[in-house]
Design a protein around this motif. Structure first.
Motif, PDB file in Angstrom:
ATOM      1  N   UNK A 262      -8.010  28.707  53.433  1.00 15.02           N
ATOM      2  CA  UNK A 262      -6.562  28.618  53.600  1.00 15.02           C
ATOM      3  C   UNK A 262      -5.902  29.952  53.939  1.00 15.02           C
ATOM      4  N   UNK A 263      -6.689  30.995  54.096  1.00 13.74           N
ATOM      5  CA  UNK A 263      -6.093  32.317  54.344  1.00 13.74           C
ATOM      6  C   UNK A 263      -6.569  32.944  55.653  1.00 13.74           C
ATOM      7  N   UNK A 264      -7.108  32.129  56.547  1.00 19.42           N
ATOM      8  CA  UNK A 264      -7.494  32.634  57.859  1.00 19.42           C
ATOM      9  C   UNK A 264      -8.983  32.745  58.094  1.00 19.42           C
ATOM     10  N   UNK A 265      -9.780  32.751  57.028  1.00 21.93           N
ATOM     11  CA  UNK A 265     -11.246  32.804  57.161  1.00 21.93           C
ATOM     12  C   UNK A 265     -11.828  31.500  56.647  1.00 21.93           C
ATOM     13  N   UNK A 266     -12.898  31.036  57.286  1.00 21.67           N
ATOM     14  CA  UNK A 266     -13.528  29.789  56.870  1.00 21.67           C
ATOM     15  C   UNK A 266     -15.044  29.982  56.766  1.00 21.67           C
TER      16      UNK A 266
ATOM     17  N   UNK B 166      -3.936  19.120  37.879  1.00 26.79           N
ATOM     18  CA  UNK B 166      -2.962  19.907  38.656  1.00 26.79           C
ATOM     19  C   UNK B 166      -3.640  21.183  39.160  1.00 26.79           C
ATOM     20  N   UNK B 167      -4.581  21.044  40.101  1.00 24.34           N
ATOM     21  CA  UNK B 167      -5.326  22.216  40.587  1.00 24.34           C
ATOM     22  C   UNK B 167      -4.428  23.183  41.351  1.00 24.34           C
ATOM     23  N   UNK B 168      -4.865  24.431  41.422  1.00 26.90           N
ATOM     24  CA  UNK B 168      -4.115  25.434  42.179  1.00 26.90           C
ATOM     25  C   UNK B 168      -4.324  25.201  43.675  1.00 26.90           C
ATOM     26  N   UNK B 169      -3.539  25.893  44.493  1.00 30.61           N
ATOM     27  CA  UNK B 169      -3.648  25.740  45.935  1.00 30.61           C
ATOM     28  C   UNK B 169      -5.070  26.058  46.393  1.00 30.61           C
ATOM     29  N   UNK B 170      -5.674  25.147  47.115  1.00 36.94           N
ATOM     30  CA  UNK B 170      -7.048  25.313  47.567  1.00 36.94           C
ATOM     31  C   UNK B 170      -8.040  24.538  46.724  1.00 36.94           C
ATOM     32  N   UNK B 171      -7.669  24.222  45.476  1.00 37.96           N
ATOM     33  CA  UNK B 171      -8.585  23.498  44.601  1.00 37.96           C
ATOM     34  C   UNK B 171      -8.942  22.124  45.129  1.00 37.96           C
ATOM     35  N   UNK B 172      -7.921  21.361  45.520  1.00 39.00           N
ATOM     36  CA  UNK B 172      -8.167  20.010  46.050  1.00 39.00           C
ATOM     37  C   UNK B 172      -8.968  20.057  47.348  1.00 39.00           C
ATOM     38  N   UNK B 173      -8.725  21.088  48.168  1.00 36.85           N
ATOM     39  CA  UNK B 173      -9.481  21.243  49.419  1.00 36.85           C
ATOM     40  C   UNK B 173     -10.971  21.431  49.116  1.00 36.85           C
ATOM     41  N   UNK B 174     -11.266  22.226  48.103  1.00 39.17           N
ATOM     42  CA  UNK B 174     -12.660  22.461  47.741  1.00 39.17           C
ATOM     43  C   UNK B 174     -13.307  21.197  47.173  1.00 39.17           C
TER      44      UNK B 174
ATOM     45  N   UNK C  85     -19.333  40.831  57.489  1.00 35.33           N
ATOM     46  CA  UNK C  85     -18.223  41.119  56.586  1.00 35.33           C
ATOM     47  C   UNK C  85     -16.881  40.805  57.244  1.00 35.33           C
ATOM     48  N   UNK C  86     -15.969  40.307  56.413  1.00 35.09           N
ATOM     49  CA  UNK C  86     -14.582  40.074  56.809  1.00 35.09           C
ATOM     50  C   UNK C  86     -14.432  39.137  58.011  1.00 35.09           C
ATOM     51  N   UNK C  87     -15.299  38.140  58.104  1.00 34.63           N
ATOM     52  CA  UNK C  87     -15.181  37.126  59.158  1.00 34.63           C
ATOM     53  C   UNK C  87     -15.022  35.739  58.524  1.00 34.63           C
ATOM     54  N   UNK C  88     -16.059  35.292  57.830  1.00 36.84           N
ATOM     55  CA  UNK C  88     -16.017  33.993  57.151  1.00 36.84           C
ATOM     56  C   UNK C  88     -15.537  34.138  55.704  1.00 36.84           C
TER      57      UNK C  88
ATOM     58  N   UNK D 113      -6.567  33.427  43.866  1.00 43.29           N
ATOM     59  CA  UNK D 113      -6.599  33.998  45.214  1.00 43.29           C
ATOM     60  C   UNK D 113      -7.927  33.682  45.896  1.00 43.29           C
ATOM     61  N   UNK D 114      -9.019  33.825  45.157  1.00 41.29           N
ATOM     62  CA  UNK D 114     -10.344  33.560  45.725  1.00 41.29           C
ATOM     63  C   UNK D 114     -10.524  32.084  46.056  1.00 41.29           C
ATOM     64  N   UNK D 115      -9.944  31.197  45.250  1.00 43.57           N
ATOM     65  CA  UNK D 115     -10.031  29.759  45.514  1.00 43.57           C
ATOM     66  C   UNK D 115      -9.413  29.440  46.873  1.00 43.57           C
ATOM     67  N   UNK D 116      -8.241  29.993  47.132  1.00 41.86           N
ATOM     68  CA  UNK D 116      -7.598  29.770  48.435  1.00 41.86           C
ATOM     69  C   UNK D 116      -8.455  30.311  49.569  1.00 41.86           C
TER      70      UNK D 116
END
Length: 299
Positions: A116-120, A174-182, A70-73, A108-111
């Motif tokens: 993009x929020x510190x966990x991968x 025009x995807x939200x932040x993180x959409x293009x990364x996914x 939990x709370x790592x990836x 938020x979940x997409x990012x």
């Protein structure tokens, strides 16, 4: 020194007493105090619902004997890194009433699953957005307010609106932040793997081959002609309705359908030019029976 469980329980009881006292005096409260109280109660409820959703996600994995991190990836990661069914989950719980509130949590979940929020998420994890909706929020239909019923629309319309909304946020123009990364991550799927030694490869539903361990899974895998299986990059979006979405099928308007859950998956098909979104599974409730799962099979 951390607080004891008894201390925390006392605090919970105190919170309940404070809110109850204020609500009992509602008629005498000024308008701005009512607004503040309403906001405070809804925030507390939303936080509690979020903790519960994540807790139940962890318990479900533990009961299946899976490794849980939990709370790592991500909020919750289950399965060893090389396991065919490894996944990283962002568990979100929505208590606000409007469609826009749901989209804010999805964004938020997409990012988060995009890293993009510190966990991968780990390399072979299927990335999952798991949104539980409380109350009568009409998502994916527009509108929504406390005390307002959901619109009377067909199951087919709900599915279409949901698919269009999710694709707009993740893979649209025009995807939200993180959409293009996914999408870039999904597009990097080559459909090859050292474990695949057979002459031909195809994408299959894991539930059709792992009946004893994962019979109800909507996971897609790559299978070769020798019966070997490999991971497939996939983004899964689960939309759960804590209070069933009352709807109907277009071919049988008079019969209610109590929609419980929709599961969408985005992945790159064999020989496809880009990732695509599909409905993977629908769950609905049937009175006096256990939940019935209808699977929409991939080609």
């Amino acid at each position: 020194m951390t607080q004891s469980v008894d201390d925390l329980k006392e605090r919970v009881e105190s919170i309940s007493e404070i809110f109850t006292t204020l609500l009992d005096d509602w008629a005498n409260l000024k308008v701005h105090t009512r607004t503040q109280l309403t906001t405070g109660i809804n925030k507390a409820f939303g936080q509690a619902a979020s903790f519960e959703h994540e807790y139940l996600t962890v318990k479900a994995a533990e009961e299946k004997g899976r490794l849980v991190i939990t709370q790592v990836h991500a909020d919750v990661t289950t399965g060893a890194a090389d396991n065919l069914f490894a996944k990283s989950i962002e568990a979100k719980s929505l208590t606000a009433p409007a469609k826009g509130d749901a989209n804010l949590l999805i964004k938020k979940a997409i990012k988060q699953v995009a890293g993009l929020t510190g966990s991968m998420p780990r390399t072979n994890d299927v990335r999952i957005i798991d949104l539980k909706i409380d109350g009568t929020n009409p998502w994916p239909a527009p509108g929504g307010a406390y005390g307002q019923p959901r619109p009377n629309i067909s199951l087919e319309k709900i599915q279409t609106l949901a698919e269009e909304e999710l694709w707009k946020l993740i893979g649209g123009t025009a995807p939200v932040k993180g959409g293009s990364d996914l999408i870039n991550w999904l597009d990097g799927e080559t459909h090859t793997n050292p474990v695949l030694q057979g002459s031909s490869h195809k994408i299959v539903y894991a539930g059709d081959y792992f009946q004893t361990t994962n019979a109800n899974t909507s996971r897609v895998l790559i299978k070769d002609s020798l019966g070997n299986f490999a991971h497939l990059r996939c983004l899964t979006i689960k939309i759960r309705y804590n209070e069933a979405y009352i709807t109907y099928r277009e071919h049988n308007v008079g019969k209610e359908v109590h929609l419980d859950e929709m599961v969408f998956q985005i992945y790159k098909k064999m020989s496809a030019m880009k990732p695509e979104i599909e409905i993977a599974k629908i769950k609905y409730r049937v009175p006096s029976k256990t939940n019935v799962t209808k699977r929409v099979l991939f080609e």
